[in-house]
Design a protein around this motif. Structure first.
Motif, PDB file in Angstrom:
ATOM      1  N   MET A 212      51.860  26.840 -45.705  1.00 33.82           N
ATOM      2  CA  MET A 212      51.041  26.656 -44.505  1.00 33.82           C
ATOM      3  C   MET A 212      49.702  27.380 -44.631  1.00 33.82           C
ATOM      4  SD  MET A 212      52.663  24.626 -42.521  1.00 33.82           S
ATOM      5  CE  MET A 212      53.107  23.802 -44.040  1.00 33.82           C
ATOM      6  N   GLY A 213      49.711  28.551 -45.290  1.00 27.96           N
ATOM      7  CA  GLY A 213      48.466  29.283 -45.497  1.00 27.96           C
ATOM      8  C   GLY A 213      47.490  28.492 -46.349  1.00 27.96           C
ATOM      9  N   ALA A 214      48.001  27.841 -47.392  1.00 28.24           N
ATOM     10  CA  ALA A 214      47.139  27.011 -48.249  1.00 28.24           C
ATOM     11  C   ALA A 214      46.582  25.828 -47.466  1.00 28.24           C
ATOM     12  CB  ALA A 214      47.930  26.522 -49.460  1.00 28.24           C
ATOM     13  N   LYS A 215      47.395  25.254 -46.586  1.00 32.68           N
ATOM     14  CA  LYS A 215      46.936  24.122 -45.781  1.00 32.68           C
ATOM     15  C   LYS A 215      45.830  24.546 -44.818  1.00 32.68           C
ATOM     16  CE  LYS A 215      48.612  20.560 -42.603  1.00 32.68           C
ATOM     17  NZ  LYS A 215      49.809  19.969 -41.931  1.00 32.68           N
ATOM     18  N   VAL A 216      45.999  25.699 -44.180  1.00 36.09           N
ATOM     19  CA  VAL A 216      44.990  26.197 -43.243  1.00 36.09           C
ATOM     20  C   VAL A 216      43.688  26.506 -43.979  1.00 36.09           C
ATOM     21  CG1 VAL A 216      44.390  28.114 -41.706  1.00 36.09           C
ATOM     22  CG2 VAL A 216      46.657  27.063 -41.573  1.00 36.09           C
ATOM     23  N   ALA A 217      43.792  27.132 -45.147  1.00 34.36           N
ATOM     24  CA  ALA A 217      42.589  27.453 -45.923  1.00 34.36           C
ATOM     25  C   ALA A 217      41.859  26.190 -46.360  1.00 34.36           C
ATOM     26  CB  ALA A 217      42.966  28.300 -47.143  1.00 34.36           C
ATOM     27  N   GLY A 220      40.814  24.264 -42.747  1.00 35.33           N
ATOM     28  CA  GLY A 220      40.043  25.041 -41.783  1.00 35.33           C
ATOM     29  C   GLY A 220      40.605  24.972 -40.378  1.00 35.33           C
ATOM     30  N   ARG A 221      41.813  24.467 -40.218  1.00 34.06           N
ATOM     31  CA  ARG A 221      42.445  24.346 -38.900  1.00 34.06           C
ATOM     32  C   ARG A 221      43.599  25.331 -38.788  1.00 34.06           C
ATOM     33  NH1 ARG A 221      42.951  17.827 -37.689  1.00 34.06           N
ATOM     34  NH2 ARG A 221      40.707  17.378 -37.617  1.00 34.06           N
ATOM     35  N   SER A 222      43.680  26.009 -37.651  1.00 36.59           N
ATOM     36  CA  SER A 222      44.750  26.981 -37.442  1.00 36.59           C
ATOM     37  C   SER A 222      46.096  26.263 -37.348  1.00 36.59           C
ATOM     38  CB  SER A 222      44.498  27.796 -36.172  1.00 36.59           C
ATOM     39  OG  SER A 222      44.478  26.948 -35.034  1.00 36.59           O
ATOM     40  N   TRP A 223      47.163  27.008 -37.590  1.00 37.39           N
ATOM     41  CA  TRP A 223      48.510  26.429 -37.576  1.00 37.39           C
ATOM     42  C   TRP A 223      49.454  27.396 -36.861  1.00 37.39           C
ATOM     43  CZ3 TRP A 223      50.596  21.807 -39.011  1.00 37.39           C
ATOM     44  CH2 TRP A 223      51.992  21.731 -39.073  1.00 37.39           C
ATOM     45  N   ALA A 224      50.120  26.892 -35.816  1.00 35.93           N
ATOM     46  CA  ALA A 224      51.102  27.701 -35.080  1.00 35.93           C
ATOM     47  C   ALA A 224      52.491  27.384 -35.607  1.00 35.93           C
ATOM     48  CB  ALA A 224      51.024  27.399 -33.590  1.00 35.93           C
ATOM     49  N   MET A 225      53.205  28.402 -36.051  1.00 39.30           N
ATOM     50  CA  MET A 225      54.533  28.213 -36.607  1.00 39.30           C
ATOM     51  C   MET A 225      55.576  28.214 -35.494  1.00 39.30           C
ATOM     52  SD  MET A 225      54.223  30.440 -40.108  1.00 39.30           S
ATOM     53  CE  MET A 225      55.189  29.250 -41.018  1.00 39.30           C
ATOM     54  N   ASP A 226      56.814  27.864 -35.831  1.00 35.54           N
ATOM     55  CA  ASP A 226      57.890  27.875 -34.848  1.00 35.54           C
ATOM     56  C   ASP A 226      58.150  29.303 -34.375  1.00 35.54           C
ATOM     57  OD1 ASP A 226      58.223  25.155 -35.071  1.00 35.54           O
ATOM     58  OD2 ASP A 226      59.797  25.306 -36.606  1.00 35.54           O
ATOM     59  N   PRO A 227      58.710  29.491 -33.165  1.00 34.76           N
ATOM     60  CA  PRO A 227      59.055  30.845 -32.702  1.00 34.76           C
ATOM     61  C   PRO A 227      59.981  31.536 -33.696  1.00 34.76           C
ATOM     62  CG  PRO A 227      59.217  29.269 -30.902  1.00 34.76           C
ATOM     63  CD  PRO A 227      59.007  28.465 -32.154  1.00 34.76           C
ATOM     64  N   MET A 228      59.741  32.816 -33.912  1.00 36.03           N
ATOM     65  CA  MET A 228      60.543  33.603 -34.858  1.00 36.03           C
ATOM     66  C   MET A 228      60.823  34.977 -34.270  1.00 36.03           C
ATOM     67  SD  MET A 228      58.671  32.793 -38.502  1.00 36.03           S
ATOM     68  CE  MET A 228      58.476  31.114 -39.094  1.00 36.03           C
ATOM     69  N   ASN A 229      61.858  35.623 -34.802  1.00 34.13           N
ATOM     70  CA  ASN A 229      62.151  36.984 -34.371  1.00 34.13           C
ATOM     71  C   ASN A 229      61.215  37.962 -35.102  1.00 34.13           C
ATOM     72  OD1 ASN A 229      63.364  37.708 -36.980  1.00 34.13           O
ATOM     73  ND2 ASN A 229      65.063  36.399 -36.364  1.00 34.13           N
ATOM     74  N   GLY A 254      58.336  37.101 -25.701  1.00 31.84           N
ATOM     75  CA  GLY A 254      59.782  36.904 -25.726  1.00 31.84           C
ATOM     76  C   GLY A 254      60.232  35.955 -26.808  1.00 31.84           C
ATOM     77  N   ALA A 255      61.113  35.023 -26.428  1.00 29.50           N
ATOM     78  CA  ALA A 255      61.686  34.087 -27.400  1.00 29.50           C
ATOM     79  C   ALA A 255      60.661  33.074 -27.910  1.00 29.50           C
ATOM     80  CB  ALA A 255      62.864  33.345 -26.769  1.00 29.50           C
ATOM     81  N   ASP A 256      59.512  32.947 -27.239  1.00 30.69           N
ATOM     82  CA  ASP A 256      58.490  31.984 -27.641  1.00 30.69           C
ATOM     83  C   ASP A 256      57.419  32.625 -28.541  1.00 30.69           C
ATOM     84  OD1 ASP A 256      57.489  29.258 -27.447  1.00 30.69           O
ATOM     85  OD2 ASP A 256      55.784  30.108 -26.360  1.00 30.69           O
ATOM     86  N   ARG A 257      57.593  33.880 -28.923  1.00 29.98           N
ATOM     87  CA  ARG A 257      56.591  34.557 -29.744  1.00 29.98           C
ATOM     88  C   ARG A 257      56.609  33.979 -31.158  1.00 29.98           C
ATOM     89  NH1 ARG A 257      53.195  38.564 -28.865  1.00 29.98           N
ATOM     90  NH2 ARG A 257      52.637  40.080 -30.472  1.00 29.98           N
ATOM     91  N   ARG A 258      55.432  33.649 -31.670  1.00 31.73           N
ATOM     92  CA  ARG A 258      55.328  32.972 -32.966  1.00 31.73           C
ATOM     93  C   ARG A 258      54.099  33.463 -33.716  1.00 31.73           C
ATOM     94  NH1 ARG A 258      55.491  27.189 -31.296  1.00 31.73           N
ATOM     95  NH2 ARG A 258      56.589  28.036 -29.508  1.00 31.73           N
ATOM     96  N   VAL A 259      54.024  33.117 -35.000  1.00 28.78           N
ATOM     97  CA  VAL A 259      52.879  33.475 -35.838  1.00 28.78           C
ATOM     98  C   VAL A 259      51.899  32.308 -35.862  1.00 28.78           C
ATOM     99  CG1 VAL A 259      52.104  34.077 -38.156  1.00 28.78           C
ATOM    100  CG2 VAL A 259      54.235  35.020 -37.284  1.00 28.78           C
ATOM    101  N   VAL A 260      50.615  32.616 -35.677  1.00 27.27           N
ATOM    102  CA  VAL A 260      49.561  31.615 -35.781  1.00 27.27           C
ATOM    103  C   VAL A 260      48.667  32.007 -36.966  1.00 27.27           C
ATOM    104  CG1 VAL A 260      47.643  30.448 -34.633  1.00 27.27           C
ATOM    105  CG2 VAL A 260      49.612  31.241 -33.298  1.00 27.27           C
ATOM    106  N   ILE A 261      48.442  31.068 -37.873  1.00 31.89           N
ATOM    107  CA  ILE A 261      47.624  31.303 -39.064  1.00 31.89           C
ATOM    108  C   ILE A 261      46.230  30.733 -38.813  1.00 31.89           C
ATOM    109  CG2 ILE A 261      47.446  30.985 -41.558  1.00 31.89           C
ATOM    110  CD1 ILE A 261      50.450  30.432 -41.596  1.00 31.89           C
ATOM    111  N   TYR A 262      45.205  31.558 -39.049  1.00 30.26           N
ATOM    112  CA  TYR A 262      43.817  31.149 -38.817  1.00 30.26           C
ATOM    113  C   TYR A 262      43.036  31.159 -40.134  1.00 30.26           C
ATOM    114  CZ  TYR A 262      44.805  32.217 -33.899  1.00 30.26           C
ATOM    115  OH  TYR A 262      45.338  32.264 -32.645  1.00 30.26           O
ATOM    116  N   PRO A 263      42.033  30.266 -40.263  1.00 32.64           N
ATOM    117  CA  PRO A 263      41.158  30.320 -41.443  1.00 32.64           C
ATOM    118  C   PRO A 263      40.106  31.411 -41.247  1.00 32.64           C
ATOM    119  CG  PRO A 263      40.474  28.531 -40.014  1.00 32.64           C
ATOM    120  CD  PRO A 263      41.713  29.112 -39.390  1.00 32.64           C
ATOM    121  N   THR A 264      39.688  32.033 -42.326  1.00 32.21           N
ATOM    122  CA  THR A 264      38.613  33.028 -42.258  1.00 32.21           C
ATOM    123  C   THR A 264      37.287  32.464 -42.731  1.00 32.21           C
ATOM    124  OG1 THR A 264      39.211  33.838 -44.462  1.00 32.21           O
ATOM    125  CG2 THR A 264      40.212  34.942 -42.581  1.00 32.21           C
TER     126      THR A 264
END
Length: 293
Positions: A212-217, A220-229, A254-264
């Motif tokens: 996903m990081g390679a795709k965002v780079a 140039g579009r951010s990517w929100a991943m599924d909720p994770m612990n 809470g349970a909806d907290r997730r990682v969002v990957i952004y391009p720099t």
């Protein structure tokens, strides 16, 4: 500085969740109560707290006073080696052999009696829960891995202890950590690994983060991943931090907290859009001419 916003039935429960998510003891976390729990006739509102931890305080936990004298002696002996050219090759490996055990000792610190007492309480609690869940005969061992204490579980019928994407395993790990850290003494980081699932999940998450990081780079579009612990989000953040052109943040509660990957790189999105517009124009031109003919 790291901040998390956590909810719970009570302020105490929300505080404990926040400390576990930050991986820090209560004394090192600043708690701000955002909302007090309320209970009405048909609706109840949970407590909400904001936990803040200074990044600068985290490294202070490292205990490496012992290796310093070893390095100091190595520096004093280093100038003597070049004086005798024939003996120089023998003098070089000496500091390496002395420093290696010191680093290994820092990584694999033996489990103290206080930590062992907490681990024993956590293991006893988990065995009771395993039996109630019908897991059958299980073998439980404990191991110190870095700064965390890992409880490893093996058995013929332990799949139910893992659950969907490890959710049951992480819930059991959280409960065991609460049981262990209610005992007096230093706070310990505790993790649960059932049938080696933790290691397999880490590899899968690292591969997903790289993809996903390679795709965002590239786009140039951010990517929100599924909720994770919290444990899974840390793996994603760690992998993304080693990649160029991308960064990551945790969003949601809470349970909806997730990682969002952004391009720099702000130019990546523009280049990608130009490329896609060119492809669409090429396909549309051929289709248009064919339709008119």
């Amino acid at each position: 500085m790291r901040e998390v916003i956590v909810t719970g039935k009570t302020v105490e429960e929300a505080t404990e969740k926040a400390c576990l998510e930050l991986g820090l003891p209560r004394e090192e976390v600043s708690i701000e109560i955002l909302e007090m729990p309320t209970r009405k006739l048909f609706k109840s509102t949970p407590a909400k707290v904001k936990a803040t931890a200074d990044e600068a305080e985290a490294p202070a936990v490292e205990e490496k006073p012992a290796p310093q004298p070893v390095k100091a002696e190595a520096k004093k002996e280093a100038p003597k080696a070049p004086e005798k050219k024939p003996e120089a090759p023998k003098a070089e490996p000496a500091p390496v052999k002395e420093e290696a055990p010191a680093e290994e000792a820092a990584q694999d610190t033996p489990i103290t009696e206080a930590h062992q007492a907490k681990l024993d309480a956590a293991v006893a609690y988990l065995k009771t829960v395993f039996a109630a869940m019908g897991a059958g005969e299980v073998a439980v061992t404990t191991q110190k891995q870095g700064e965390a204490c890992i409880i490893r579980v093996e058995g013929d019928d332990v799949g139910m202890l893992i659950g969907h994407r490890g959710e049951t395993m992480e819930s059991l790990s959280y409960l065991a950590s609460l049981v262990a850290n209610r005992l007096p003494g230093e706070y310990i980081k505790l993790g649960l690994d059932v049938a080696g699932y933790r290691g397999k999940r880490e590899k899968d998450l690292e591969a997903l983060a790289r993809r996903m990081g390679a795709k965002v780079a590239r786009t140039g579009r951010s990517w929100a991943m599924d909720p994770m612990n919290p444990y899974e989000r840390r793996i994603i953040h760690s992998t993304i931090s080693g990649m160029e052109g991308v960064r990551s943040e945790s969003k949601g509660e809470g349970a909806d907290r997730r990682v969002v990957i952004y391009p720099t790189d702000p130019q990546a999105a523009t280049a990608f859009e130009r490329e896609r517009r060119g492809e669409r124009r090429g396909r549309g031109g051929r289709g248009g001419r064919g339709g008119k003919g």
